[in-house]
Motif scaffolding. Structure first.
Motif, PDB file in Angstrom:
ATOM      1  N   TYR A 171       0.820  -1.212   0.000  1.00  0.00           N
ATOM      2  CA  TYR A 171       0.000   0.000   0.000  1.00  0.00           C
ATOM      3  C   TYR A 171       0.853   1.260   0.000  1.00  0.00           C
ATOM      4  N   CYS A 172       0.344   2.274  -0.667  1.00  0.00           N
ATOM      5  CA  CYS A 172       0.974   3.594  -0.583  1.00  0.00           C
ATOM      6  C   CYS A 172       0.024   4.472   0.226  1.00  0.00           C
ATOM      7  N   LEU A 173       0.545   5.073   1.312  1.00  0.00           N
ATOM      8  CA  LEU A 173      -0.288   5.934   2.162  1.00  0.00           C
ATOM      9  C   LEU A 173       0.096   7.390   1.939  1.00  0.00           C
ATOM     10  N   LEU A 174      -0.901   8.235   1.756  1.00  0.00           N
ATOM     11  CA  LEU A 174      -0.650   9.669   1.615  1.00  0.00           C
ATOM     12  C   LEU A 174      -1.212  10.356   2.856  1.00  0.00           C
ATOM     13  N   GLY A 175      -0.328  10.949   3.648  1.00  0.00           N
ATOM     14  CA  GLY A 175      -0.763  11.658   4.866  1.00  0.00           C
ATOM     15  C   GLY A 175      -0.879  13.131   4.571  1.00  0.00           C
ATOM     16  N   LEU A 176      -2.086  13.675   4.733  1.00  0.00           N
ATOM     17  CA  LEU A 176      -2.326  15.082   4.385  1.00  0.00           C
ATOM     18  C   LEU A 176      -2.349  15.942   5.642  1.00  0.00           C
ATOM     19  N   VAL A 177      -1.673  17.062   5.590  1.00  0.00           N
ATOM     20  CA  VAL A 177      -1.649  17.982   6.726  1.00  0.00           C
ATOM     21  C   VAL A 177      -2.028  19.369   6.210  1.00  0.00           C
ATOM     22  N   GLY A 178      -2.783  20.103   7.007  1.00  0.00           N
ATOM     23  CA  GLY A 178      -3.152  21.481   6.612  1.00  0.00           C
ATOM     24  C   GLY A 178      -4.655  21.600   6.480  1.00  0.00           C
ATOM     25  N   HIS A 179      -5.094  22.498   5.590  1.00  0.00           N
ATOM     26  CA  HIS A 179      -6.534  22.767   5.460  1.00  0.00           C
ATOM     27  C   HIS A 179      -7.238  21.701   4.619  1.00  0.00           C
ATOM     28  N   THR A 180      -7.363  20.525   5.228  1.00  0.00           N
ATOM     29  CA  THR A 180      -7.937  19.395   4.495  1.00  0.00           C
ATOM     30  C   THR A 180      -9.439  19.544   4.259  1.00  0.00           C
ATOM     31  N   GLU A 181     -10.064  20.537   4.935  1.00  0.00           N
ATOM     32  CA  GLU A 181     -11.517  20.709   4.748  1.00  0.00           C
ATOM     33  C   GLU A 181     -11.858  21.105   3.313  1.00  0.00           C
ATOM     34  N   LYS A 182     -10.829  21.599   2.576  1.00  0.00           N
ATOM     35  CA  LYS A 182     -11.086  22.009   1.185  1.00  0.00           C
ATOM     36  C   LYS A 182     -11.094  20.807   0.241  1.00  0.00           C
ATOM     37  N   ILE A 183     -10.657  19.673   0.737  1.00  0.00           N
ATOM     38  CA  ILE A 183     -10.560  18.493  -0.138  1.00  0.00           C
ATOM     39  C   ILE A 183     -11.903  17.790  -0.253  1.00  0.00           C
ATOM     40  N   ASP A 184     -12.278  17.484  -1.478  1.00  0.00           N
ATOM     41  CA  ASP A 184     -13.560  16.816  -1.716  1.00  0.00           C
ATOM     42  C   ASP A 184     -13.399  15.317  -1.481  1.00  0.00           C
ATOM     43  N   LEU A 185     -13.890  14.887  -0.313  1.00  0.00           N
ATOM     44  CA  LEU A 185     -13.755  13.492   0.111  1.00  0.00           C
ATOM     45  C   LEU A 185     -14.400  12.546  -0.888  1.00  0.00           C
ATOM     46  N   SER A 186     -15.550  12.948  -1.401  1.00  0.00           N
ATOM     47  CA  SER A 186     -16.289  12.020  -2.243  1.00  0.00           C
ATOM     48  C   SER A 186     -15.624  11.858  -3.611  1.00  0.00           C
ATOM     49  N   ASN A 192     -12.452   7.651  -6.761  1.00  0.00           N
ATOM     50  CA  ASN A 192     -11.284   7.265  -7.568  1.00  0.00           C
ATOM     51  C   ASN A 192     -11.028   5.754  -7.450  1.00  0.00           C
ATOM     52  N   GLU A 193     -10.998   5.083  -8.570  1.00  0.00           N
ATOM     53  CA  GLU A 193     -10.872   3.611  -8.540  1.00  0.00           C
ATOM     54  C   GLU A 193      -9.539   3.148  -7.965  1.00  0.00           C
ATOM     55  N   HIS A 194      -8.539   4.024  -7.888  1.00  0.00           N
ATOM     56  CA  HIS A 194      -7.235   3.626  -7.360  1.00  0.00           C
ATOM     57  C   HIS A 194      -7.111   3.921  -5.860  1.00  0.00           C
ATOM     58  N   VAL A 195      -8.150   4.520  -5.296  1.00  0.00           N
ATOM     59  CA  VAL A 195      -8.129   4.838  -3.863  1.00  0.00           C
ATOM     60  C   VAL A 195      -8.866   3.741  -3.108  1.00  0.00           C
ATOM     61  N   ASP A 196      -8.181   3.182  -2.095  1.00  0.00           N
ATOM     62  CA  ASP A 196      -8.801   2.113  -1.309  1.00  0.00           C
ATOM     63  C   ASP A 196      -9.707   2.696  -0.230  1.00  0.00           C
ATOM     64  N   ARG A 197      -9.170   3.656   0.545  1.00  0.00           N
ATOM     65  CA  ARG A 197      -9.909   4.251   1.664  1.00  0.00           C
ATOM     66  C   ARG A 197      -9.416   5.663   1.916  1.00  0.00           C
ATOM     67  N   VAL A 198     -10.307   6.474   2.467  1.00  0.00           N
ATOM     68  CA  VAL A 198      -9.890   7.795   2.931  1.00  0.00           C
ATOM     69  C   VAL A 198     -10.253   7.858   4.412  1.00  0.00           C
ATOM     70  N   ILE A 199      -9.274   8.145   5.239  1.00  0.00           N
ATOM     71  CA  ILE A 199      -9.523   8.167   6.692  1.00  0.00           C
ATOM     72  C   ILE A 199      -9.371   9.604   7.179  1.00  0.00           C
ATOM     73  N   ARG A 200     -10.452  10.116   7.755  1.00  0.00           N
ATOM     74  CA  ARG A 200     -10.389  11.478   8.276  1.00  0.00           C
ATOM     75  C   ARG A 200      -9.854  11.446   9.692  1.00  0.00           C
ATOM     76  N   VAL A 201      -8.823  12.206   9.967  1.00  0.00           N
ATOM     77  CA  VAL A 201      -8.234  12.213  11.308  1.00  0.00           C
ATOM     78  C   VAL A 201      -8.890  13.304  12.133  1.00  0.00           C
ATOM     79  N   GLN A 202      -9.182  14.429  11.496  1.00  0.00           N
ATOM     80  CA  GLN A 202      -9.763  15.569  12.204  1.00  0.00           C
ATOM     81  C   GLN A 202     -11.229  15.734  11.856  1.00  0.00           C
ATOM     82  N   HIS A 203     -11.927  16.452  12.727  1.00  0.00           N
ATOM     83  CA  HIS A 203     -13.334  16.744  12.445  1.00  0.00           C
ATOM     84  C   HIS A 203     -13.418  17.770  11.318  1.00  0.00           C
TER      85      HIS A 203
END
Ligand code: PEP
Ligand code: MN
Length: 338
Positions: A36-51, A56-67
């Protein structure tokens, strides 16, 4: 936020996601494991469109760490917010007691009730001029005439006014009379209305939606705060469950949960939670015991003649008894807080 890429996700796709995330202002840490390749995102992640990521067919899971809420989040604002409403402090150990009829019916009615609740120790007067009734055939409120009555009763008693605003086009008029704008349960996710009250400088009492999760409720508060209005008070008023004996089910656990997640004050409305006046005092005591910053209670001097919510309205003498009880509980909280 952590993005877990599917095994064998092409490097070109990983690279594309990294560039996209960077362009949104986030930093990224890449850990390439065996599979697996893990991408850890830091910063204003609220701007990222989770859906979009999840699609994306190459994405296994997206885990939200913050509210997803930021302005409401205690993490970024550790101390309790304390509001000052016409000299009445709310939050940070300052309990506020709001009382009054469900609906403004006449000046005589409101003045009688306001005088009694003030005598019993209430800090603010509630009353609906625009009423969100389940049936279109029920009394809908006196509208601007109701606001004018509240203004006169405020002048007589000195009690600040809490009243509901139901639509963006009435925010201006309601805000010109009210000290606190109430957003009713049915409008908790009326986003144009949340934005409109967010553009005012009036404190907003945001009731929890009938079936809203705590996160949805805090996101509704985020809408108001994102427009620049930081004066939000949350109000737990019971949620819909399978139980029908009571009008709603008071979610007392929402109080400590919100205290943990947010710096905003939270009060409880035992009247709409129970729907039965006999339950209002016990629920009020429980609410203060679990750390609520106050109560909003329906009181009517003639509940049997009330045009709305008579069955859950306390007579003034019962409200006085409730106030004595909750104040003793608040005093115990004060001692144990130290
Ligand atoms: C009210 O406070 O009168 C009211 C209608 O409350 P809710 O929006 O919680 O039902
Ligand atoms: Mn009511």
């Amino acid at each position: 936020m952590v993005i877990v890429m599917k095994p064998n996700a092409p490097q070109s796709e990983i690279h594309r996601i990294i560039e996209k995330v960077k362009s949104l202002g986030c930093r990224i840490h890449v850990s390439q494991g065996e599979n697996y390749c893990l991408l850890g995102l830091v910063g204003h992640t609220e701007k990222i469109d989770l859906s979009q990521l999840q699609a994306n067919e190459h994405v296994d899971r997206v885990i939200r760490v913050q509210h997803p809420f930021k302005l409401v989040n205690r993490l970024f604002h550790p101390e309790d917010t304390v509001l000052d409403i016409e000299g009445v402090k709310v939050g940070g150990g300052n309990n506020v007691y709001i009382a009054g009829p469900c609906a403004v019916e006449s000046e005589e009615q409101l003045l009688t009730i306001a005088t009694a609740v003030k005598e019993a120790g209430a800090h603010m007067l509630r009353g609906g001029a625009y009423k969100p009734r389940t049936s279109p055939y029920s009394f809908q409120g006196l509208e601007e005439e109701g606001l004018k009555i509240m203004e006169r009763v405020k002048f007589e008693t000195g009690l600040p006014i809490v009243t509901e605003v139901m639509s963006p086009d009435t925010v201006e008029i309601v805000a010109s009379y009210a000290d606190v704008l109430q957003i009713g349960a049915r409008n908790m996710q009326n986003f144009p209305l949340l934005k409109a009250v967010g553009e005012t400088d009036k404190p907003v009492l945001l009731k929890r939606g009938l079936s809203a999760t705590i996160e949805e409720w805090l996101m509704a508060a985020e809408y108001i705060m994102a427009e620049g209005n930081k004066k939000v008070i949350l109000c737990e008023r019971g949620i819909r469950t399978f139980e029908t004996y009571t009008r709603n089910t008071l979610d007392l656990s929402a109080v400590p949960a919100v205290k943990e997640l947010s710096h905003l004050p939270i009060i409880v409305d035992p009247s709409h939670a129970a729907g039965k006046w006999r339950m209002v005092e016990p629920l009020s005591k429980a609410a203060i015991a679990v750390g609520a910053d106050g109560l909003i209670v329906e009181v009517h001097h003639q509940p049997e003649l009330a045009v709305s919510d008579g069955a859950q309205s306390l007579k003034p003498e019962k409200f006085e008894k409730l106030m004595k009880a909750v104040r003793q509980i608040a005093a115990i909280n004060e001692v144990t807080r130290c």
